[in-house]
Each structure stands twice: as C-alpha cells, then as structure tokens.
Write an enzyme that holds these catalytic residues in place. Structure first.
Site, short mmCIF file in Angstrom:
data_model
loop_
_atom_site.label_atom_id
_atom_site.label_comp_id
_atom_site.label_asym_id
_atom_site.label_seq_id
_atom_site.Cartn_x
_atom_site.Cartn_y
_atom_site.Cartn_z
N HIS A 417 -6.45 69.00 -34.62
CA HIS A 417 -7.22 70.78 -35.30
C HIS A 417 -6.87 70.53 -37.12
O HIS A 417 -5.75 70.02 -36.83
CB HIS A 417 -6.65 72.33 -35.55
CG HIS A 417 -5.22 72.13 -35.47
ND1 HIS A 417 -4.32 72.43 -36.90
CD2 HIS A 417 -3.97 72.20 -34.41
CE1 HIS A 417 -3.08 72.66 -36.23
NE2 HIS A 417 -3.20 72.56 -35.03
N CYS A 438 0.77 69.41 -31.62
CA CYS A 438 -0.84 69.06 -32.26
C CYS A 438 -1.04 67.90 -33.11
O CYS A 438 -0.70 67.28 -34.19
CB CYS A 438 -1.13 70.25 -32.88
SG CYS A 438 -1.44 72.03 -31.58
#
Length: 462
Positions: A417, A438
């Site tokens: 992301h 992430c």
C-alpha cells in the site's frame, strides 16, 4: 284297467333317508354360515358351534381368568393372574373375519380334519408398565445376570475386523417378559419357563445383513488407489486403507474421512508446491531460496478425501490424478512471467510482466520486531480508498490508517500500500520507521503498481 305298480319298499326308504341326509346337510351348511365349525379354536379356547360374538366373549373371559406360573431352573419363582396385568384380547374383528373365511359347506368333514386354530397372539394386550414391575417382583436382578450380545463386526487392536458370534445371556426385560407371557397365554400354557423370556439376540452370525456387511468390508479392503501428480506416483498403502475403515454406532463399515484428510495433508507437506521452499532467480541477488507462503499448488484435502472415501466404499481399483488446488501446478519452481518481487535486503520491489521488468521502486518493509514475513504469496484482494484497521504491536494501540491503494497477498494482513507518512523509502529506513509487516510504497509509484498488479499474481518476498 291296469293296476298302478308300486315301487319296492326299500327304494322308498332309501329315498327318504337320502332326502333326510340332504336336508340335514343343507341345514348344517346354513347353520355354519354364522357359527364356527366343529373343532375350531381361538388360540387355546374352543369356539366350536359359537357365533363370532359368543366366541369373542368366551375368549376374553377365558384369558382374563387364567393364572400363569413362572419357573426358572425347575424352581417355582411366582405366579400371576392375567387380570392383574391388564390382559385383554381384542378379537371381535378377528372372529368376524374368521367366520367369513371358513367354508360352511365342509362342516361334515370338519369332525375328522383336525383342529382349526385361529392365532390370537397379535390381539392379546397387556399393560407393559405392570409387567415392568413384575420383573423385579419375580426376583430377577438383571445387574447380576449376563447380557445377551448380538453377533457383530468387531475391530481388534491390530485394526482387523472380524465377526464376533452372538452370545446368549439370561437377562429379562419387560418387553421380553411381555412377549413370553403373550405367547404362553396365546397357546394355552399354564406355566412359563423364564428361560423363554430371556432377551434374545436380534443379530445372528448367519444373518444376511451381517454377512453382507462382512462382505462389504472385504470389498473395501481390496481397494487399490494410486495418485499420480506433478511427476509423482503414490500408491496408498493397503494397511493405511484398512486403518481408515471403522464401524459406526450401527455396526456398519465406514471410512474415517478426517483421517484421510490428514493423510492428504502429509502428502502435501511432502510433495505440494504450496508447502515447499522454491528456488527463485532474483533481480539483484541471483538465485535465492524462497520460503513457502500462500502461492503454490496442493492436493485439495477435502474434495480429494471425499473421492478416496467413495473409492474405498466401492472397492475401486484406480490410478488417477487427485483434485488439485492452488496455483503453479506442473510448473516446478517457476512462477510464470508476471509477478511481484520484493527484496527485503535491498528494500526494493520489482514488477515483471511477460518476463520483462516494467517497474522498480524502493520500499519500506516491516520494522524490527514486526518484520515482513518472507515467502511465496499471491494477490487475493485489491481495494482503493480504504482504511487499514488493526493493532500496533509496537505502540500497543489500535489504529485506523486511510490509504489510496491496498493489495493483500497473504492471510496475515500483509499487503502492499501507499505510505504518505514515510519521509523516505529504501536503504535502512525500515530499521527506524518500518511498517508492521506491509510493503510501504511511495505514493507516487503506488498508482502504477496498482495498475500493473492483478488478482492471483505471485508476490515473491525474500
């Protein structure tokens, strides 16, 4: 004028006797249309020359007035009068049917043809609650007696299934005693040997259903299954198949599907690409070993288990490919020409399409203590303008973080992301400002990443 000739006297007498016999026969035939023939019985009760109503009353009175003596091992253990156990015999309909079925024209020979007995046992009723109390009152203690055991299939400690013969015990239940009483009364016996009331096995060694179940097991044990997949050939061992066969509560052979599923899991752990490390030709480091993740093929342990269970029930002899799930079946370590590569050591992400590098960008991976987990993954969800919600294990606080793009690739909330809050990407930024696992991507690059990536695309992290 001629004199009228008279018949001899003996002819006249013969004719009169014949007419008289014929008259008696027809009168008898008419009579026995509504009365029972000679030597007729309803159970033990004689009902000869009675009407159905008279027979019904006689049977009921006779049975209710009887006394039954109980014996066991040649010892008298008690008695009971039938009216004490609520005995009744609903025989009126049966008597009406019996009179219709008899041939009244045959009444003369009924005297010589033997007794004609109407079975009334099915019409005899007794109060089973009273009989239940009768069992202990006769001194019968079932807890001190041997139970009757049906013939059945049994599985021994070695996993072998065989037929165990029935065993006869000496327990008496209210049902078995009630049946014995009805049979004794219905046949006119004045005494009942308790041995006749012992519970009897309902399944015998020679019973057809038991033989059929034993044959089914032999058929199941003859099963041969060979699974061929990805260049491998695995024949399920016969001992393994036998171990899966068990007997359910109704003594019917079944196959332990959960055990079959566990066996397939063991095959996956040994052979399936989903469970094995793979060699990968990386952009910067050359050939590296990538740990297993969510990308790779596997034998579907649930669907394939159902097929194996079905094969065993059918005693099948099969060689086939199992049900395959996942991605990359038949490709070995190769992940195709479209994939995402994340090099944690170099803090770089690369995207390949048709085998060509189309995008590379620095990234920020997981901070020390919440490191990005390496592995071979694949994209399973893609969203725009969404919120990342979770718990920060470093700050020990819940968080809600808006992002413009979100690409999920594993089952532990790791994804790719944009990260507008990061001041820099690449290098050692992850050591002090790393993510919670992430792949933080520069906002200016994330839109391109989102356009290039698609569902199911491998994500290789090392």
């Amino acid at each position: 004028m001629e004199k009228i000739r008279q018949l001899p006297k003996r002819y006249v007498i013969t004719a009169i006797v014949a007419l008289l016999i014929l008259l008696i026969y027809f009168v008898g035939a008419f009579y026995f249309k509504s009365h029972f023939l000679p030597r007729s019985y309803a159970g033990p009760v004689e009902i000869s020359q009675m009407t159905p109503q008279q027979a019904t009353e006689t049977v009921e009175q006779n049975l209710e007035s009887k006394t039954l003596i109980f014996n066991e091992n040649e010892n008298n253990i008690g008695y009971i009068e039938m009216n004490q156990i609520g005995m009744s015999a609903e025989v009126d309909e049966l008597m009406g049917q019996a009179i219709q079925n008899q041939n009244g024209w045959s009444w003369p020979i009924a005297f010589f043809n033997g007794d004609k007995v109407v079975n009334i046992q099915d019409q005899i009723q007794i109060d089973e609650n009273i009989v239940a109390g009768l069992v202990p009152s006769l001194g019968i203690k079932n807890e001190e007696r041997e139970p009757t055991v049906d013939a059945q299939l049994v599985k021994n400690a070695n996993g072998e299934i065989s037929v165990a013969e029935e065993t006869y015990g000496n327990q008496v239940t209210s049902d078995s005693l009630a049946q014995a009483i009805v049979q004794s009364v219905g046949t006119g016996a004045g005494q009942l040997n308790i041995e006749d009331a012992y519970v009897k096995p309902t399944e015998l060694t020679e019973s057809e259903s038991l033989i059929q179940r034993a044959d089914i097991i032999e058929q199941m044990k003859s099963t041969s299954i060979t699974l061929e997949f990805d260049g491998n050939s695995v024949t399920i061992p016969q001992g393994q198949i036998n171990a899966w066969i068990y007997l359910d509560e109704d003594n019917n052979p079944q196959v332990d599907q959960e055990a079959v599923e566990e066996y397939i899991l063991s095959l996956n752990e040994q052979y399936a690409g989903l469970f094995l490390p793979r060699n990968f030709n990386s952009t910067y480091q050359g050939e590296v070993q990538v740990q297993p993740g969510t990308y790779g093929w596997f034998i579907d342990r649930y669907d394939e288990a159902e097929l194996i269970v079905q094969d065993i029930h059918n005693g099948a002899q099969v060689t086939r490919e199992p049900v395959i799930g996942g991605s990359g079946y038949g490709m070995g370590d190769y992940v195709g020409e479209d994939y995402v590569e994340v090099d944690i050591a170099y803090q770089m992400m690369f995207i390949y399409r048709d085998g060509q590098l189309v995008l590379d960008t620095p990234i920020v991976s997981g901070i020390i203590g919440a490191e990005t987990v390496p592995g071979a993954y694949q994209v399973w969800n893609m969203e725009q303008d969404t919120n990342l919600v979770g718990y920060n294990t470093i700050t020990e606080q819940d968080y809600v973080q808006p992002v413009s793009y979100w690409i999920a690739f594993d089952d532990q909330a790791q994804g790719i992301h944009d990260a507008s809050w990061q001041s820099s990407f690449g290098g050692n930024a992850y050591q002090t400002a790393g993510s919670l696992g992430c792949i933080n991507t520069p906002p200016g690059m994330m839109g391109q990443v989102f356009e290039l990536v698609e569902y199911g695309m491998p994500v290789i992290i090392f």
